[in-house]
Write a protein that holds these residues in place. Structure first.
Motif, PDB file in Angstrom:
ATOM      1  N   PHE A 330      13.915  54.563 -15.043  1.00  0.00           N
ATOM      2  CA  PHE A 330      15.047  55.473 -15.125  1.00  0.00           C
ATOM      3  C   PHE A 330      16.291  54.837 -14.512  1.00  0.00           C
ATOM      4  N   ALA A 333      17.944  52.531 -16.766  1.00  0.00           N
ATOM      5  CA  ALA A 333      18.773  53.208 -17.770  1.00  0.00           C
ATOM      6  C   ALA A 333      20.110  53.631 -17.156  1.00  0.00           C
ATOM      7  N   VAL A 334      20.076  54.088 -15.901  1.00  0.00           N
ATOM      8  CA  VAL A 334      21.308  54.482 -15.217  1.00  0.00           C
ATOM      9  C   VAL A 334      22.243  53.270 -15.100  1.00  0.00           C
ATOM     10  N   HIS A 336      22.236  50.509 -16.854  1.00  0.00           N
ATOM     11  CA  HIS A 336      22.661  50.128 -18.201  1.00  0.00           C
ATOM     12  C   HIS A 336      23.921  50.929 -18.585  1.00  0.00           C
ATOM     13  N   PHE A 337      23.884  52.214 -18.278  1.00  0.00           N
ATOM     14  CA  PHE A 337      25.020  53.078 -18.606  1.00  0.00           C
ATOM     15  C   PHE A 337      26.271  52.654 -17.831  1.00  0.00           C
TER      16      PHE A 337
ATOM     17  N   ASP B  92      22.003  55.346 -26.692  1.00  0.00           N
ATOM     18  CA  ASP B  92      21.085  54.575 -25.854  1.00  0.00           C
ATOM     19  C   ASP B  92      21.294  54.905 -24.380  1.00  0.00           C
ATOM     20  N   SER B  93      21.712  56.162 -24.109  1.00  0.00           N
ATOM     21  CA  SER B  93      21.913  56.559 -22.717  1.00  0.00           C
ATOM     22  C   SER B  93      20.676  57.287 -22.181  1.00  0.00           C
ATOM     23  N   LEU B  94      20.808  57.768 -20.953  1.00  0.00           N
ATOM     24  CA  LEU B  94      19.668  58.288 -20.199  1.00  0.00           C
ATOM     25  C   LEU B  94      18.785  59.272 -20.945  1.00  0.00           C
ATOM     26  N   GLN B  97      16.913  57.872 -23.778  1.00  0.00           N
ATOM     27  CA  GLN B  97      15.867  56.952 -23.321  1.00  0.00           C
ATOM     28  C   GLN B  97      14.671  57.724 -22.775  1.00  0.00           C
ATOM     29  N   VAL B  98      14.965  58.788 -22.018  1.00  0.00           N
ATOM     30  CA  VAL B  98      13.879  59.628 -21.497  1.00  0.00           C
ATOM     31  C   VAL B  98      13.129  60.282 -22.669  1.00  0.00           C
ATOM     32  N   SER B 131      26.915  54.743 -25.958  1.00  0.00           N
ATOM     33  CA  SER B 131      26.704  55.608 -24.806  1.00  0.00           C
ATOM     34  C   SER B 131      26.570  57.042 -25.291  1.00  0.00           C
TER      35      SER B 131
END
Lengths: 417, 166
Positions: A330, A333-334, A336-337, B92-94, B97-98, B131
């Motif tokens: 997770f 991913a944070v 990456h953003f 392709d943001s949080l 992805q989750v 994003s």
């Protein structure tokens, strides 16, 4: 009893957002009509009494903001609605724009009247481009009916609203970046002061409010403070729009009174974890928010209780994550953003995000050493204190809260020798 | 990019007329540059901002080319690269992805034979990862020419959506 309420969202699905007549039929523009019979001081007192905190994420007191904006000297002032909702897991403003555009317009008109502005602007993110025709139509219709333009409803107050577009940059939600974008420039934040309230759009005194903030303000003026503060708690009055998403059964935007627990929101409103998986954590308030483990689920959703638990409301996002996503994945991913969205102007944010990502990748690969965790903390604290704007300052929130609540996930090799 | 080449490539007349109309919609106000570039990109084939178009806008707005390029390259929604008839943006943001968007990435790439940052040889589809675009309630999600398609959790759903863009 249902846990959700409808005060901000009371008009949703009750009228056709493409038709001002259908809005007028349900009592539309009552708030503006009422506001224009009130003195500026009375309106600001109402907003202060409702203690509406800014709904973009910074939670600054709206009444105070309006009072300051009204007090700034200047014959020419502007009000800008920040509709650049870019936090991941945040789509409540989209719901207001799509389902109740006229109430937002009412909020902007009232804000303009209260602070003495002649022009209002909506800066809407490119990602909501499909809503442009709807908003444009609403603005034209409001002007045709005399709610915008010269001498609104026969008063001395004249006000116009203009629609501007973003172009895919999270950082433009920051005030100084937003006004730069609206002046045809790249949206990189600048140092403050001067603050946008004194020198913002076109270098004019600028009041900047989030979509939901303006919608709440209009609803409060329409129904009165008492009607609003019967919801909520003593220190977190009223209601809030939240966005449930991730591994939850019933994702969506909902309106809740302050004071429900995180558990009630996730399990009763959100229906619990999808596919009967196990709860891992929830990230509150977008990518820049902190994460809360199961042990904090009984925390009431109020500004004060969340602060005590080291959390915050932020944008209103509830990103629910089950155990099929690890904390480290997770955090990747944070990062990456934030690497994508950092504007690159200041070193702490530009380099800090990349370096944090580098160490997290080492942890994931089982190659991190004890010293790496110290570096991780140092980088995070450096970013929090030294970044130029809120983006870099808030970017390490998820990391720091993860290190606090899930220390076992940060596995390191014992130092050789 | 070579300036000489773009000078040799005049702007098609109907495209110039469309751009003139867009500029007029914004009263040739250079403060509206972001809106202007977005609107122009929408009417240019393959949804991008070629050099001759940017040069034209620069002259019409009396704004330096360097300034316009600094804006185009700053914003994710503006492109200097030719894309395709249909621009597919995959979040392709949080949240996505989750919601395990890996499977969605694979499905689109397999169906179209392209990776992110590529167009199909016929110039029909372009794929890029973006994003968060605020469709988290229907994650995992894509946008095609701005329209959101969500809950793409099976190859069949992806096929259904792509079939709408022939």
């Amino acid at each position: 009893m249902p846990k959700t309420v409808s005060f901000i969202t009371e008009n949703f699905d009750r009228y056709d957002p493409n038709s001002i007549d259908s809005y007028l039929k349900i009592g539309g523009f009552t708030a503006v009509k009422k506001a224009l019979t009130m003195s500026v001081g009375e309106i600001i007192e109402q907003i202060k009494a409702a203690s509406i905190k800014g709904r973009g994420g910074a939670a600054y007191d709206t009444g105070k903001k309006w009072e300051q904006a009204a007090a700034v000297p200047g014959l020419n002032k502007v009000v800008v609605c920040n509709a650049d909702e870019g936090e991941p897991c945040t789509f409540k403003d989209r719901e207001i724009l799509a389902k109740d555009p006229f109430r937002l317009i009412e909020g902007l008109i009232i804000a303009g009247y209260a602070v003495g502005a002649q022009n209002g602007y909506i800066y809407m993110r490119e990602e909501y481009r499909h809503l442009r025709p709807l908003i444009k139509n609403a603005l034209q219709a409001a002007e045709a009916k005399g709610f915008l333009g010269k001498n609104i409803l026969g008063t001395n107050f004249s006000f116009n609203i203009h629609l501007y577009s973003g172009a895919g940059a999270y950082v433009c939600g920051e005030g100084t970046a937003l006004v730069k974008s609206m002046m045809g420039d790249s949206g990189r934040p600048r140092t403050k002061p001067p603050f946008t309230k004194e020198c913002g759009l076109f270098d004019l005194p600028t009041l900047l409010n989030n979509v939901e903030t303006l919608a709440v303000a209009a609803a409060v003026v329409q129904h009165g403070v008492q009607d609003y503060i019967r919801y909520g708690t003593a220190d977190s009055k009223g209601t809030k729009m939240i966005c449930l998403a991730g591994n939850v059964r019933k994702p969506g935007a909902y309106e809740v009174p302050f004071g429900l627990t995180l558990r009630e929101i996730i399990y009763e409103i959100g229906g619990g974890i999808a596919d009967d998986k196990e709860f891992n954590f929830v990230q509150l308030g977008g990518a820049s928010g902190k994460i809360a483990p199961a042990s904090l689920l009984d925390t009431p959703y109020t500004y004060e209780d969340l602060a005590k638990a080291g959390l915050s409301v932020g944008s209103g996002g509830f990103l629910v994550v089950d155990k099929t996503t690890s904390v480290i994945d997770f955090l990747q991913a944070v990062q990456h953003f934030f690497i994508d969205e950092s504007c690159g102007k200041c070193t702490p944010c530009r380099e800090g995000n990349s370096q944090i990502a580098y160490i997290i990748a080492k942890i994931k690969d089982g190659k991190a050493q004890t010293g790496d965790l110290e570096v991780l903390k140092d980088l995070a604290n450096l970013m929090r204190t030294c970044s130029l704007c809120g983006l870099g300052q808030a970017a390490p929130n998820a990391l720091l809260s993860a290190m606090k609540h899930f220390p076992e996930e940060f596995k390191v090799l014992s130092l050789a020798g | 990019m070579s300036t000489n080449q773009s000078c040799a490539e005049p702007l098609a007349k109907d495209l110039a007329l469309q751009i003139d109309q867009i500029l007029a919609n914004y009263q040739h106000d250079s403060n509206r540059l972001v809106d202007i570039l977005l609107d122009v990109q929408e009417v240019v084939p393959k949804h991008y901002l070629p050099e001759n178009v940017v040069t034209y806008i620069s002259k019409e707005l009396n704004t330096p080319l360097s300034k316009i390029y600094s804006v185009i390259t700053f914003y994710a929604a503006l492109s200097t690269e030719p894309r395709a008839d249909y621009v597919i943006q995959l979040c392709d943001s949080l949240v996505c992805q989750v919601a395990k968007n890996e499977a969605l990435k694979d499905a689109i790439s397999d169906l179209l034979g392209i990776k992110a940052g590529q167009a199909t040889p016929d110039g029909k589809y372009w794929l890029e990862y973006t994003s968060c675009f605020g469709a988290c309630d229907v994650a995992p999600a894509i946008r095609i020419n701005g329209k959101v398609h969500g809950n793409l959790t099976s190859v069949e759903r992806v096929k259904e959506v792509l079939a709408q863009y022939k």
